[in-house]
Write an enzyme that holds these catalytic residues in place. Structure first.
Site, PDB file in Angstrom:
ATOM      1  CD  GLU A   1      41.106  13.591  57.808  1.00  0.00           C
ATOM      2  OE1 GLU A   1      41.706  12.879  56.976  1.00  0.00           O
ATOM      3  OE2 GLU A   1      41.700  14.376  58.560  1.00  0.00           O
TER       4      GLU A   1
ATOM      5  CG  ASP B   1      44.626  11.980  53.853  1.00  0.00           C
ATOM      6  OD1 ASP B   1      45.507  11.197  54.250  1.00  0.00           O
ATOM      7  OD2 ASP B   1      43.878  12.600  54.635  1.00  0.00           O
TER       8      ASP B   1
ATOM      9  NE  ARG C   1      42.883   9.865  64.402  1.00  0.00           N
ATOM     10  CZ  ARG C   1      43.992  10.222  65.046  1.00  0.00           C
ATOM     11  NH1 ARG C   1      44.028  10.198  66.367  1.00  0.00           N
ATOM     12  NH2 ARG C   1      45.058  10.608  64.366  1.00  0.00           N
TER      13      ARG C   1
ATOM     14  CE  LYS D   1      45.990  17.765  56.308  1.00  0.00           C
ATOM     15  NZ  LYS D   1      46.917  17.149  57.274  1.00  0.00           N
TER      16      LYS D   1
ATOM     17  CE  LYS E   1      42.898   9.668  55.985  1.00  0.00           C
ATOM     18  NZ  LYS E   1      44.039  10.259  56.697  1.00  0.00           N
TER      19      LYS E   1
ATOM     20  CG  ASP F   1      44.626  17.741  59.847  1.00  0.00           C
ATOM     21  OD1 ASP F   1      44.149  17.208  58.829  1.00  0.00           O
ATOM     22  OD2 ASP F   1      45.831  18.031  59.954  1.00  0.00           O
TER      23      ASP F   1
ATOM     24  CG  ASP G   1      42.873  16.073  55.618  1.00  0.00           C
ATOM     25  OD1 ASP G   1      41.979  16.811  56.062  1.00  0.00           O
ATOM     26  OD2 ASP G   1      43.755  15.555  56.329  1.00  0.00           O
TER      27      ASP G   1
END
Length: 435
Positions: A282, A221, A284, A210, A198, A280, A203
């Protein structure tokens, strides 16, 4: 002038406090250990010295071996790299291994700590490819690596809908690194492993935005992508001789008129449809594209790494990486590698029941759990399992809870840790030897 740091198995004088770890004498610091193989105490001592403003040291005297030197380096490191550290004379083999750990560990830490304004999705893909190329050259395995970067609208044209939907809201459009390390020279050689990382370079949470406190560290991230790149680099330097493919799914998750929205449905290349219930969640969504590609290579095993869920971090804190898999043998192999490298991993549950906890009326699955009280890390893994045909075997998901520390501890400075690089390199080499 450097402060000399020595090891002793004698207790410190009582004037330094009960069971003091460190004592000082002029320009010398002595670490008082009951066991010279106690890496944890050595790392703590290095952290204490840094916290006292001591930034120029030389490891001197008896007892300094590879693992001790590495433990001290881990604790002495800081994100600004404002320190000087001289190592003692080691054997050629130990010095080489220490150099390799520092080289790969520092790459991981530094790229995770970089601000998102510098590390855009395409920049992450390019830097990762360049790093692996350098490791291949250093290992004298010329022509053993090739790569391509699929980016921007080309992702949409080629059906990478998860990556595109997550990343299309940013001016810095998404990218996927597809790298093939093939030291065999045979283009038809079987693939030992596929590594899927990933790479969310920032993010915001998207429309499920967030709070500022949660967003302040979201340049990190992409920790899963960094970890796998560093691990593959270390495995190459340690002599990896089997084919491994690396897929990094890189995007920024931002809010704009182009950004994906709650209620959107993504149709993936493998036929699975996904309803967006939380923008949020995202990571996956982008990993799904990488897992489809990885699965198509028919590797012996797949490992994906991601800073995927807050749930995993709640469960194990910053101190362990979380491991989820139905393949007990593969998990056992990973934990054996982790024990040998003295790195912390912890297994969390993933079972068939979790695959039923992400159902939705409007698509095959949702991108978050749809039961009243769900196990967040487990349902995230369940989501990913829909993109691996034989998800019960030969697939390992690592939720990288220990990638980054927002605040310092008695072992680590604030910032990226590099935990897991050695374990995953060890796993690749161990599996290669079984061939």
């Amino acid at each position: 002038m450097s402060m000399q740091v020595l090891l002793s198995n004698q207790p410190a004088s009582a004037v330094w406090g009960e069971k003091a770890l460190i004592s000082f004498n002029e320009d010398k610091a002595t670490l008082h250990l009951t066991d010279f193989s106690d890496r944890t105490s050595i790392q703590k001592a290095a952290r204490k010295l840094q916290n006292q403003g001591i930034s120029d040291v030389a490891l001197s005297g008896e007892g300094w071996r590879l693992e001790n030197c590495w433990a001290f380096y881990q604790g002495f490191y800081n994100a600004k790299k404002q320190f000087k550290l001289q190592f003692p004379a080691l054997s050629a083999e130990q010095q080489q291994e220490l150099n390799h750990r520092i080289q790969c560990g520092d790459f991981v830490r530094e790229i995770i700590n970089l601000p998102a304004a510098i590390l855009t999705p395409e920049e992450l893909a390019q830097r990762a490819a360049k790093f692996i190329g350098q490791m291949v050259e250093q290992a004298a395995k010329q022509s053993a690596v090739s790569f391509s970067i699929v980016s921007r609208e080309a992702l949409l044209e080629r059906g990478y809908h998860g990556l595109w939907q997550v990343g299309k809201g940013s001016q810095n459009l998404p990218a996927m690194l597809q790298l093939d390390f093939n030291p065999t020279g045979n283009p038809d050689a079987p693939v030992l492993a596929c590594l899927v990382g990933k790479g969310i370079t920032f993010d915001s949470g998207g429309y499920s935005i967030k709070p500022s406190d949660g967003m302040s560290t979201m340049r990190t991230d992409m920790g899963g992508a960094a970890l796998l790149t560093g691990a593959l680099g270390l495995a190459i330097l340690r002599g990896l001789n089997q084919r491994v493919k690396l897929f990094l799914c890189c995007a920024e998750n931002l809010v704009s008129s182009r950004a994906f929205k709650l209620g959107d449905i993504i149709q993936y290349r493998n036929g699975v449809s996904v309803e967006i219930l939380n923008t949020d969640a995202e990571g996956r969504l982008v990993l799904a594209d990488g897992l489809i590609d990885a699965d198509a290579q028919q590797p012996q095993f797949i490992v994906d790494c991601a800073t995927l869920t807050g749930a995993a971090k709640v469960a194990v804190g910053n101190d362990y990486h979380s491991v989820l898999s139905m393949d007990d043998q593969l998990v056992s192999d990973l934990f054996r590698a982790a024990e040998q490298e003295q790195e912390p991993f912890w297994r969390l549950p993933f079972a068939e029941l979790h695959r039923g906890q992400i159902k939705t009326a409007f698509a095959d699955i949702a991108n978050t759990g749809t039961v009243p009280v769900g196990a967040g890390a487990s349902t995230a893994t369940a989501f990913l399992s829909y993109f691996v045909k034989n998800y019960q075997q030969h697939w390992l998901h690592i939720d990288c809870s220990a990638t980054y520390r927002k605040a310092p501890s008695d072992l680590w400075a604030t910032g990226a840790t590099g935990i897991g690089v050695q374990t995953l390199a060890n796993l690749l080499l161990a599996k290669a030897k079984q061939q």
